[in-house]
Design a protein around this motif. Sequence first.
Motif, PDB file in Angstrom:
ATOM      1  N   ASP A 152      31.929  39.995   0.171  1.00  0.00           N
ATOM      2  CA  ASP A 152      33.019  39.790   1.111  1.00  0.00           C
ATOM      3  C   ASP A 152      33.034  40.900   2.156  1.00  0.00           C
ATOM      4  OD1 ASP A 152      35.265  38.560   2.175  1.00  0.00           O
ATOM      5  OD2 ASP A 152      36.418  38.617   0.317  1.00  0.00           O
ATOM      6  N   GLY A 153      34.015  40.869   3.033  1.00  0.00           N
ATOM      7  CA  GLY A 153      34.213  41.896   4.036  1.00  0.00           C
ATOM      8  C   GLY A 153      35.631  41.822   4.553  1.00  0.00           C
ATOM      9  N   GLN A 154      36.175  42.945   4.984  1.00  0.00           N
ATOM     10  CA  GLN A 154      37.564  42.991   5.429  1.00  0.00           C
ATOM     11  C   GLN A 154      37.725  42.426   6.829  1.00  0.00           C
ATOM     12  OE1 GLN A 154      39.418  46.778   4.781  1.00  0.00           O
ATOM     13  NE2 GLN A 154      41.064  46.412   6.236  1.00  0.00           N
ATOM     14  N   GLY A 155      38.849  41.773   7.029  1.00  0.00           N
ATOM     15  CA  GLY A 155      39.162  41.226   8.341  1.00  0.00           C
ATOM     16  C   GLY A 155      40.647  41.311   8.640  1.00  0.00           C
ATOM     17  N   SER A 162      38.165  36.717   2.281  1.00  0.00           N
ATOM     18  CA  SER A 162      38.449  35.671   1.278  1.00  0.00           C
ATOM     19  C   SER A 162      39.923  35.703   0.913  1.00  0.00           C
ATOM     20  CB  SER A 162      37.588  35.885   0.034  1.00  0.00           C
ATOM     21  OG  SER A 162      37.913  37.121  -0.592  1.00  0.00           O
ATOM     22  N   GLY A 163      40.479  36.921   0.782  1.00  0.00           N
ATOM     23  CA  GLY A 163      41.898  37.062   0.475  1.00  0.00           C
ATOM     24  C   GLY A 163      42.769  36.550   1.606  1.00  0.00           C
ATOM     25  N   THR A 220      38.543  22.895  -1.133  1.00  0.00           N
ATOM     26  CA  THR A 220      39.744  23.506  -1.713  1.00  0.00           C
ATOM     27  C   THR A 220      40.689  23.967  -0.606  1.00  0.00           C
ATOM     28  OG1 THR A 220      38.915  25.786  -1.730  1.00  0.00           O
ATOM     29  CG2 THR A 220      38.281  24.353  -3.583  1.00  0.00           C
ATOM     30  N   PRO A 221      41.951  24.273  -0.941  1.00  0.00           N
ATOM     31  CA  PRO A 221      42.872  24.808   0.073  1.00  0.00           C
ATOM     32  C   PRO A 221      42.390  26.113   0.697  1.00  0.00           C
ATOM     33  CG  PRO A 221      44.097  24.042  -1.838  1.00  0.00           C
ATOM     34  CD  PRO A 221      42.650  23.991  -2.218  1.00  0.00           C
ATOM     35  N   VAL A 222      41.597  26.915  -0.049  1.00  0.00           N
ATOM     36  CA  VAL A 222      41.073  28.168   0.495  1.00  0.00           C
ATOM     37  C   VAL A 222      40.025  27.868   1.562  1.00  0.00           C
ATOM     38  CG1 VAL A 222      39.950  30.364  -0.065  1.00  0.00           C
ATOM     39  CG2 VAL A 222      41.586  29.360  -1.662  1.00  0.00           C
TER      40      VAL A 222
END
Length: 340
Positions: free
Chosen positions: A125-128, A199-200, A316-318
């Motif tokens: 992942d990576g922050q955004g 992703s979060g 999926t909702p994500v």
Amino acid sequence: MKSNVGKLLSTAAIAATISAGAAASTLEDVKAKGFVQCGVSLGVPGFSNADSNGNWSGIDVDACRATAAAIFGDAQKAKFTPLSAKERFTALQSGEIDVLTRNTTWTYTRDASLGLDFTAVNFYDGQGFMARKALGVTSALDLDGATVCTEQGTTTELNMADFFRKHKMSYVPVVVQKADEALAAYASGRCDVFTTDKSGLAAHRSKLADPAAHIILEETISKEPLGPVVRHGDNQWKDIVTWAMFVQVNAEEMNITSKNVAKIKKESNDPGIKRLLGAEGDMGAQLGLSADWAYNVIAEVGNYGEVFERNVGPSTPVGLPRGINKLWTDGGVMYAPPVR
């Protein structure tokens, strides 16, 4: 010279004995109580989230269940302890949980200084940043002077500070203890943007009243390899948690799924597949597990692709694409050592 060699050998033997004793402890304790206790998030859809009936689901939940399947042949022999980012490492260090499966980033400091070991990465992942579309920003470089919500005790705080400092921009942090509190602060207008792993962000956006009114900005400002964490020194336990993930990746590469694994085990003449599924040799003995441990992981939980698609995939909702989490054979970085 002989004396020094003897001392070295003696020291190595003692270390190996201590290591072997420590390595057996978590597995023995887990077998004795009859379940694996896993630390998970307080609620991140697609990763670890409980429904109204208390049923947990997500990629990190499946990592826990894969470990349970490897040990007991039953993925349901897993229990979950919801933890905030601030609480998670203490819970693992103290023995409150057996393994931390809580979207946790592998970093140098965490690996080297907390008495913990990271295992296999189950999501790259990576922050955004997420902002309201009405704000009119299209890039993280437009955020000079922004108020930014984030969760305490995460890598996002330092990443955020580094990003704004690097680009000579100012910002006002709004740091709260729990992810849902950060989302609530963002939803109520206390901050302009919300930052965490992308992703979060996708998971939390799905919980907002109007997800379509919010945009995840294009920039990725960090590397966030996420995966389970165990206590340092318990080598056998670390191997079990690690290889429970690796067999899922290998299974996807071999086109083995939860639906066809029984048929393939019975019919395949491929030596690699036979080793993986316990039809040839006894690979499980090296981990203190049954010969069919990897078969049980795949049959009970599925291969990595199945885990991804049912928890965070496009349907999926994500709604996340596989991206860099594709197999290496498909242009991604998901790669596992062979079972041999």
